[in-house]
Write a protein that holds these residues in place. Structure first.
Motif, PDB file in Angstrom:
ATOM      1  N   ALA A 156       0.823  -1.212   0.000  1.00 10.56           N
ATOM      2  CA  ALA A 156       0.000   0.000   0.000  1.00 10.56           C
ATOM      3  C   ALA A 156       0.854   1.259   0.000  1.00 10.56           C
ATOM      4  O   ALA A 156       0.450   2.286  -0.556  1.00 10.56           O
ATOM      5  N   GLY A 157       2.014   1.195   0.657  1.00 11.06           N
ATOM      6  CA  GLY A 157       2.893   2.353   0.730  1.00 11.06           C
ATOM      7  C   GLY A 157       2.420   3.444   1.679  1.00 11.06           C
ATOM      8  O   GLY A 157       3.002   4.513   1.731  1.00 11.06           O
ATOM      9  N   GLU A 158       1.354   3.142   2.407  1.00  9.52           N
ATOM     10  CA  GLU A 158       0.832   4.110   3.372  1.00  9.52           C
ATOM     11  C   GLU A 158       0.003   3.373   4.418  1.00  9.52           C
ATOM     12  O   GLU A 158      -0.435   2.249   4.203  1.00  9.52           O
ATOM     13  N   PRO A 186      -6.557   2.794   6.946  1.00  7.82           N
ATOM     14  CA  PRO A 186      -7.312   2.445   8.157  1.00  7.82           C
ATOM     15  C   PRO A 186      -7.336   0.939   8.439  1.00  7.82           C
ATOM     16  O   PRO A 186      -7.222   0.527   9.590  1.00  7.82           O
ATOM     17  N   ALA A 187      -7.448   0.132   7.397  1.00 12.74           N
ATOM     18  CA  ALA A 187      -7.488  -1.319   7.591  1.00 12.74           C
ATOM     19  C   ALA A 187      -6.155  -1.840   8.139  1.00 12.74           C
ATOM     20  O   ALA A 187      -6.133  -2.700   9.019  1.00 12.74           O
ATOM     21  N   ILE A 188      -5.044  -1.323   7.633  1.00 18.73           N
ATOM     22  CA  ILE A 188      -3.738  -1.768   8.112  1.00 18.73           C
ATOM     23  C   ILE A 188      -3.497  -1.269   9.534  1.00 18.73           C
ATOM     24  O   ILE A 188      -2.970  -2.003  10.370  1.00 18.73           O
ATOM     25  N   ALA A 244       8.481   0.778   5.636  1.00 17.27           N
ATOM     26  CA  ALA A 244       7.483   0.372   4.640  1.00 17.27           C
ATOM     27  C   ALA A 244       6.829   1.564   3.959  1.00 17.27           C
ATOM     28  O   ALA A 244       6.443   1.469   2.792  1.00 17.27           O
ATOM     29  N   VAL A 245       6.703   2.669   4.671  1.00 20.64           N
ATOM     30  CA  VAL A 245       6.007   3.837   4.095  1.00 20.64           C
ATOM     31  C   VAL A 245       6.971   4.957   3.716  1.00 20.64           C
ATOM     32  O   VAL A 245       6.539   6.044   3.352  1.00 20.64           O
ATOM     33  N   GLY A 246       8.264   4.704   3.812  1.00 20.43           N
ATOM     34  CA  GLY A 246       9.251   5.718   3.436  1.00 20.43           C
ATOM     35  C   GLY A 246       9.287   6.902   4.381  1.00 20.43           C
ATOM     36  O   GLY A 246       9.494   8.035   3.957  1.00 20.43           O
TER      37      GLY A 246
END
Length: 115
Positions: free
Chosen positions: A14-16, A19-21, A97-99
């Motif tokens: 997803a890179g972000e 809400p689910a994560i 994971a999201v940079g």
């Protein structure tokens, strides 16, 4: 696949933080997950040449190869359970994971001398 691997894989894809994560991280880690998400949003995950460091409220914690030097990791968590992580180690996984890692081109060992 462990719960950590599951949410981490989905987070990288997803890179972000969706809400689910976020819900899955909180479900897997409770308050540790919440504190990790807060640390990432506050840009407290720092990458130096020699270590990744998470800035806590009272100290800085070195996370190396997925392990942390904090008391929680040392005394409260089961090393044999891949889902048991301190919030510092969770924060590093999320930030990478999201940079959202704050990168510094210097040695942490040198910076630590001034703290």
């Amino acid at each position: 696949m462990s719960r950590v691997e599951e949410w981490a894989t989905d987070l990288r894809a997803a890179g972000e933080l969706t809400p689910a994560i976020v819900d899955r991280i909180l479900d897997a880690h409770g308050n540790r997950g919440k504190r990790a998400i807060e640390a990432v949003s506050e840009e407290r995950v720092k990458e130096y040449r020699d270590f990744t460091v998470v800035v806590g409220y009272e100290d800085e914690y070195v996370v190396e190869s997925g392990s942390c030097d904090c008391a929680d990791a040392e005394y409260n968590l089961d090393d044999g359970d891949p889902d048991e992580l301190c919030w510092h180690a969770i924060a590093v996984r999320i930030a990478r994971a999201v940079g959202a890692v704050d990168t510094h081109d210097m040695w942490y060992a040198d910076v630590r001398e001034f703290l």
